[in-house]
Design an enzyme around this catalytic site. Sequence first.
Site, PDB file in Angstrom:
ATOM      1  N   GLU A  50       0.828  -1.201   0.000  1.00 34.33           N
ATOM      2  CA  GLU A  50       0.000   0.000   0.000  1.00 34.33           C
ATOM      3  C   GLU A  50       0.870   1.263   0.000  1.00 34.33           C
ATOM      4  OE1 GLU A  50      -3.534   1.861   2.851  1.00 34.33           O
ATOM      5  OE2 GLU A  50      -1.872   0.768   3.768  1.00 34.33           O
ATOM      6  N   LYS A 105      -9.904   2.257  -1.836  1.00 34.78           N
ATOM      7  CA  LYS A 105     -10.017   1.715  -0.477  1.00 34.78           C
ATOM      8  C   LYS A 105     -11.304   2.184   0.206  1.00 34.78           C
ATOM      9  CE  LYS A 105      -7.197   1.428   3.759  1.00 34.78           C
ATOM     10  NZ  LYS A 105      -5.953   1.976   4.374  1.00 34.78           N
ATOM     11  N   CYS A 126      -5.125  -2.954   3.373  1.00 29.91           N
ATOM     12  CA  CYS A 126      -4.682  -2.651   4.735  1.00 29.91           C
ATOM     13  C   CYS A 126      -5.813  -2.682   5.762  1.00 29.91           C
ATOM     14  CB  CYS A 126      -3.954  -1.309   4.753  1.00 29.91           C
ATOM     15  SG  CYS A 126      -2.899  -1.066   6.223  1.00 29.91           S
TER      16      CYS A 126
END
Length: 272
Positions: free
Chosen positions: A40, A119, A154
Site C-alpha cells: 500500500e 479503499k 490494509c
Amino acid sequence: MRASLLQVAVNEGESVESRRRRVAALVREQAGADLVVLPELWTTGAFAHEDFAREAEPLHGPTLEAMAAAARDAGVWLHAGSVPERAAADGGSATGDGPLYNTSLVLSPAGDLAAVYRKIHRFGFDQGEAVLMSAGDALVTVPLPHTTLGVATCYDLRFPELFRALVDAGAETLVVPAGWPERRRSHWTLLARARAVENQAYVLACGTAGTHAGVPQAGHSIVVDPWGEVLAEAGPGEQVLTVDFDPAEVAKTRDRFPALKDRVLGLDRPHR
C-alpha cells in the site's frame, strides 16, 4: 501458481521517481511468476499524510505508466499496490480540487489496466487518511486464468464483511497490500489467517518495510492457505517473498468442509 510479494521499503531521502524506477526493476526481476503484489502507498509511505496531496497523481499517471511497462516486460499479473490518486472534480479533469483516494491498480501481463479499487475503509479515527482521502464504495474482483482475486487494502483487513462479500462475488484468492505498523504486527498475522479460514480462501498480504514518517512498519508479508496454514512469511526488512500455491485447493477445501453452505446470517432471506 507462483506469487511474489515485494515487501519494499519507503526510504527517507529517496524521491518518488527514484522509487518508481527501483520498484519497476524489482517487478521485472519476477519474470516467471504468475502474480506479483506490491504494498500500500509505496510511492509515498502509508503514514506520510502530508505528502498525499503533493504526490497524488491521476489514475493514468506516472505510476500506472511505469508499472504497466514493468508488468508487460515481466509478463506477469501485477497488483501494483496503491497510490494516492487525485480524481477528477465533478466529472472534469484531475486537478487540485478533485477528491483524493487510496487507489489500487491491477495490471495484466500485457500491461493493460484490469481493475481499480478505491479503499473503502480509511484508517485514522478522524485523522490522517480518514479525513484526507475519500472512501471508495465498490467491491472489486479480478478473474485470472487460474483463480479470481478479491481486492482489499490494509485497514480493510479488520472488516470481515468486506471479505465475505468478495467471496460471494467469486473471490478465491484475497490480496491485501498494506502499510501496517509494527506495533500491531500480531493483529496483522492473526487477521490474515482469520480471513483465510473463515472464507476458505488464500490470503496474500503484502506489507512494507522500513519506517514511514516516523512509524516503523511491520513487514512480515504473509501467504495463508484456505485452512489457515501459513505457507510463507517474510521478516521485517525489505524482501521478495515468493511462494507456489495450488488455486484448486480452494474448491477442494470448500467441498471437504462446506462451512460456507451453512451460513444463516447476512444472506438475503425473506423477513417473517
